[in-house]
Design a protein around this motif. Structure first.
Motif, short mmCIF file in Angstrom:
data_model
loop_
_atom_site.label_atom_id
_atom_site.label_comp_id
_atom_site.label_asym_id
_atom_site.label_seq_id
_atom_site.Cartn_x
_atom_site.Cartn_y
_atom_site.Cartn_z
N THR A 174 -41.66 37.31 0.45
CA THR A 174 -42.02 37.07 1.84
C THR A 174 -40.92 36.30 2.55
OG1 THR A 174 -44.36 37.05 1.24
CG2 THR A 174 -43.77 36.09 3.37
N TRP A 175 -40.39 35.27 1.88
CA TRP A 175 -39.29 34.49 2.44
C TRP A 175 -38.11 35.41 2.76
CZ3 TRP A 175 -38.01 29.33 3.53
CH2 TRP A 175 -36.65 29.07 3.70
N ARG A 176 -37.76 36.24 1.80
CA ARG A 176 -36.61 37.12 1.98
C ARG A 176 -36.82 38.12 3.11
NH1 ARG A 176 -35.36 38.18 -4.46
NH2 ARG A 176 -33.83 36.50 -4.72
N LYS A 177 -38.05 38.64 3.25
CA LYS A 177 -38.32 39.62 4.30
C LYS A 177 -38.16 39.01 5.68
CE LYS A 177 -39.73 43.53 6.05
NZ LYS A 177 -38.86 44.73 5.99
N VAL A 178 -38.69 37.79 5.87
CA VAL A 178 -38.56 37.12 7.17
C VAL A 178 -37.09 36.87 7.49
CG1 VAL A 178 -39.02 34.98 8.42
CG2 VAL A 178 -40.86 36.13 7.18
N HIS A 179 -36.34 36.39 6.52
CA HIS A 179 -34.92 36.11 6.76
C HIS A 179 -34.11 37.40 6.90
CE1 HIS A 179 -34.33 31.67 6.42
NE2 HIS A 179 -35.62 31.78 6.11
N GLU A 180 -34.51 38.43 6.21
CA GLU A 180 -33.80 39.71 6.33
C GLU A 180 -33.89 40.24 7.76
OE1 GLU A 180 -33.73 44.19 4.32
OE2 GLU A 180 -35.54 42.97 4.18
N VAL A 181 -35.09 40.22 8.33
CA VAL A 181 -35.27 40.74 9.69
C VAL A 181 -34.75 39.75 10.73
CG1 VAL A 181 -36.97 41.48 11.41
CG2 VAL A 181 -37.26 42.14 9.01
N ASN A 182 -35.17 38.50 10.63
CA ASN A 182 -34.88 37.52 11.68
C ASN A 182 -33.45 37.03 11.70
OD1 ASN A 182 -37.59 37.81 12.17
ND2 ASN A 182 -38.13 35.68 11.83
N VAL A 183 -32.81 36.97 10.54
CA VAL A 183 -31.44 36.45 10.48
C VAL A 183 -30.44 37.59 10.27
CG1 VAL A 183 -29.87 34.79 9.44
CG2 VAL A 183 -32.32 34.28 9.53
N ALA A 184 -30.58 38.31 9.16
CA ALA A 184 -29.65 39.42 8.91
C ALA A 184 -29.75 40.48 10.01
CB ALA A 184 -29.91 40.03 7.54
N GLY A 185 -30.97 40.76 10.47
CA GLY A 185 -31.15 41.75 11.52
C GLY A 185 -30.47 41.36 12.81
N VAL A 186 -30.56 40.09 13.18
CA VAL A 186 -29.88 39.62 14.39
C VAL A 186 -28.37 39.66 14.20
CG1 VAL A 186 -29.49 37.62 15.89
CG2 VAL A 186 -31.82 38.25 15.23
N PHE A 187 -27.90 39.24 13.02
CA PHE A 187 -26.46 39.28 12.77
C PHE A 187 -25.92 40.70 12.83
CE2 PHE A 187 -22.93 40.01 9.85
CZ PHE A 187 -21.95 39.25 10.50
N LEU A 188 -26.60 41.63 12.16
CA LEU A 188 -26.13 43.02 12.17
C LEU A 188 -26.14 43.60 13.58
CD1 LEU A 188 -27.84 44.39 8.93
CD2 LEU A 188 -25.41 43.88 9.26
N SER A 189 -27.14 43.22 14.37
CA SER A 189 -27.19 43.67 15.77
C SER A 189 -26.01 43.13 16.55
CB SER A 189 -28.51 43.22 16.41
OG SER A 189 -29.63 43.79 15.76
N CYS A 190 -25.76 41.83 16.42
CA CYS A 190 -24.62 41.22 17.10
C CYS A 190 -23.31 41.87 16.68
CB CYS A 190 -24.55 39.72 16.79
SG CYS A 190 -25.84 38.71 17.52
N GLN A 191 -23.18 42.10 15.40
CA GLN A 191 -21.95 42.69 14.87
C GLN A 191 -21.70 44.08 15.45
OE1 GLN A 191 -21.83 44.02 10.65
NE2 GLN A 191 -20.22 42.48 10.40
#
Length: 254
Positions: free
Chosen positions: A109-126
């Motif tokens: 659950t921790w990883r899923k939230v961070h995957e979407v909220n952090v990695a997802g935002v980073f990949l979008s920005c990139q």
């Protein structure tokens, strides 16, 4: 005022199918932008958002995919540029939430939230920056939360809070990397907002507490995130980058 107009600009909003993302997509159209609406196909709402954008006389584009997929994002942005024009404004709103005591919180659950909220935002920005930096121009606005600055009383959401704190600091880091290359990166951090999630009968008692704990005595409407976002997207904020604009009815002042 002309400073706040987005006439001729092309914008993309992730998580545009409902709530804050939908309100922002429509608000950008009201300010004059053509808007690409990106979101997960299974969640729906994107067609409604696009219809409301076109009803304002602006062009709209519906794009489906997930922010955790580099290929989905690349394809979406290529379509934006091919069908609407050069991407000038990007609002990265897609995210997930949850509440669970830390001592029983599953690592998955921790990883899923961070995957979407952090990695997802980073990949979008990139993906967005690769287009914008080539032109030396653009504005990226990431939607975080006041929960990235404070800890909400009574809510057990260490995974969510930490993910939003990461979005804020990541955005500042990107802003500094790209400040001298014409690309601005800022954050809007909403407080308690009356999204569809908070209109469910099962959270009625929590909503009462949210209102009580907010100095202005109420929750925000999703549309109240439009003005801050348009400001950060427009020439009115041409000398603003690395800002976390907290829109919380005064909550963090307590």
């Amino acid at each position: 005022m002309d400073l706040f107009k987005l006439d001729g600009d092309v914008a993309m909003v992730t998580g545009a199918g409902s709530g804050i993302g939908q309100a922002i997509a429509i608000g950008l159209a009201e300010a004059g932008a053509d808007v690409a609406c990106f979101g997960h196909a299974s969640k729906g709402g994107l067609d409604e958002t696009a219809h409301r954008v076109t009803a304002l006389g602006r062009r709209a584009l519906v794009l489906t995919g997930t922010v955790t997929s580099e290929s989905d994002l690349a394809r979406a942005i290529d379509r934006v540029e091919a069908e609407l024009g050069p991407l000038a404004v990007a609002v990265n709103n897609a995210g997930i939430a949850g509440s669970e005591p830390a001592e029983t919180l599953a690592l998955e659950t921790w990883r899923k939230v961070h995957e979407v909220n952090v990695a997802g935002v980073f990949l979008s920005c990139q993906a967005e920056a690769r287009k914008m930096l080539a032109r030396g121009k653009g504005s990226i606005i990431n939607i975080a939360s006041m929960s990235g600055t404070i800890v909400n009383r009574g809510l057990t959401q260490a995974h969510y809070n930490s993910s939003k704190a990461a979005v804020i600091h990541m955005s500042k880091s990107l802003a500094m990397e790209w400040a001298d290359r014409g690309l601005r990166v800022n954050v809007v951090s909403p407080g308690y907002t009356l999204t569809p999630m908070n209109k469910r009968p099962e959270v009625a008692e929590e909503v009462k507490i949210f209102k009580r704990d907010t100095p202005m005595g109420r929750m925000a409407a999703p549309e109240e995130m439009v003005g801050p976002t348009v400001f950060l997207a427009s020439r009115a904020s041409s000398f603003v980058t690395g800002l976390d604009l907290i829109v919380d009815g005064g909550y963090v002042c307590w």
